[in-house]
Write a protein that holds these residues in place. Structure first.
Motif, short mmCIF file in Angstrom:
data_model
loop_
_atom_site.label_atom_id
_atom_site.label_comp_id
_atom_site.label_asym_id
_atom_site.label_seq_id
_atom_site.Cartn_x
_atom_site.Cartn_y
_atom_site.Cartn_z
N PHE A 27 0.91 -1.24 -0.12
CA PHE A 27 0.05 0.01 -0.14
C PHE A 27 0.91 1.33 0.12
O PHE A 27 0.45 2.20 -0.69
N SER A 28 2.08 1.51 0.73
CA SER A 28 2.54 2.45 0.87
C SER A 28 3.62 2.66 -0.18
O SER A 28 3.88 3.95 -0.51
N THR A 29 3.55 2.03 -1.27
CA THR A 29 4.20 2.33 -2.42
C THR A 29 3.22 2.83 -3.65
O THR A 29 3.74 2.79 -4.73
N TYR A 30 1.96 3.09 -3.28
CA TYR A 30 1.14 3.70 -4.19
C TYR A 30 0.55 4.94 -3.88
O TYR A 30 0.26 5.36 -2.50
N TYR A 92 -14.85 6.36 -7.88
CA TYR A 92 -13.99 5.34 -8.06
C TYR A 92 -12.69 5.57 -7.16
O TYR A 92 -12.04 6.68 -7.23
N CYS A 93 -12.08 4.48 -6.58
CA CYS A 93 -10.91 4.48 -5.89
C CYS A 93 -9.87 4.22 -6.87
O CYS A 93 -10.17 3.40 -7.59
N ASN A 94 -8.69 4.91 -6.86
CA ASN A 94 -7.58 4.58 -7.73
C ASN A 94 -6.29 4.32 -6.76
O ASN A 94 -6.08 4.94 -5.99
N ALA A 95 -5.57 3.43 -7.20
CA ALA A 95 -4.10 3.38 -6.81
C ALA A 95 -3.23 3.20 -7.93
O ALA A 95 -3.32 2.43 -8.83
N ARG A 96 -2.15 4.06 -7.77
CA ARG A 96 -1.12 4.22 -8.75
C ARG A 96 0.25 3.99 -8.28
O ARG A 96 0.48 4.72 -7.27
N ALA A 97 1.00 3.03 -8.85
CA ALA A 97 2.28 2.72 -8.33
C ALA A 97 3.35 3.63 -8.52
O ALA A 97 3.20 4.36 -9.57
N ILE A 98 4.04 3.78 -7.64
CA ILE A 98 5.02 4.90 -7.72
C ILE A 98 6.24 4.63 -8.66
O ILE A 98 6.53 5.35 -9.38
N TYR A 99 6.61 3.28 -8.43
CA TYR A 99 7.81 2.90 -9.27
C TYR A 99 7.57 2.13 -10.57
O TYR A 99 8.38 1.83 -11.20
#
Length: 115
Positions: A27-30, A92-99
């Motif tokens: 979770f912390s990387t998004y 809508y919920c969105n999660a976008r990876a950092i790396y």
């Protein structure tokens, strides 16, 4: 791996709190965010929050909505106050990876603001 909850019908001026629980991800990387799509309109950004708790808001919701995250619970929230009829949309919920280019979307939750 995103599940939203908390939508519903509310009168103008009312409040709602949306939640989005994430699973099977670090979770912390998004960067987590909320978007919305009203009938006949394109999906638009509402707010985002980084793992470092830096936030960004659409001008239309500044001062009324607050995004937050609990990294221990893998959950992101959207507190919506002073709701207006024009806030009516599917959120809508969105999660976008950092790396990496990876991103996820939730299934959406309906918010209706009406008297």
């Amino acid at each position: 791996p995103l599940v939203e909850s908390g939508g519903g019908l509310v009168q103008p001026g009312g409040s709602l709190r949306l939640s989005c629980a994430a699973s099977r991800m670090i979770f912390s990387t998004y960067v987590m965010g909320w978007y919305r799509q009203a009938p006949g309109k394109q999906r638009e950004l509402v707010a985002t929050v980084t793992s470092g708790i830096s936030t960004n808001y659409a001008d239309s919701v500044k001062g009324r909505f607050t995004i937050s995250r609990d990294n221990a619970k893998n959950t992101v929230y959207l507190q919506m106050n002073s709701l207006k009829p024009e806030d009516t949309a599917v959120y809508y919920c969105n999660a976008r990876a950092i790396y990496t280019p990876t991103q996820y979307w939730g299934q959406g939750t309906q918010v209706t603001v009406s008297s």
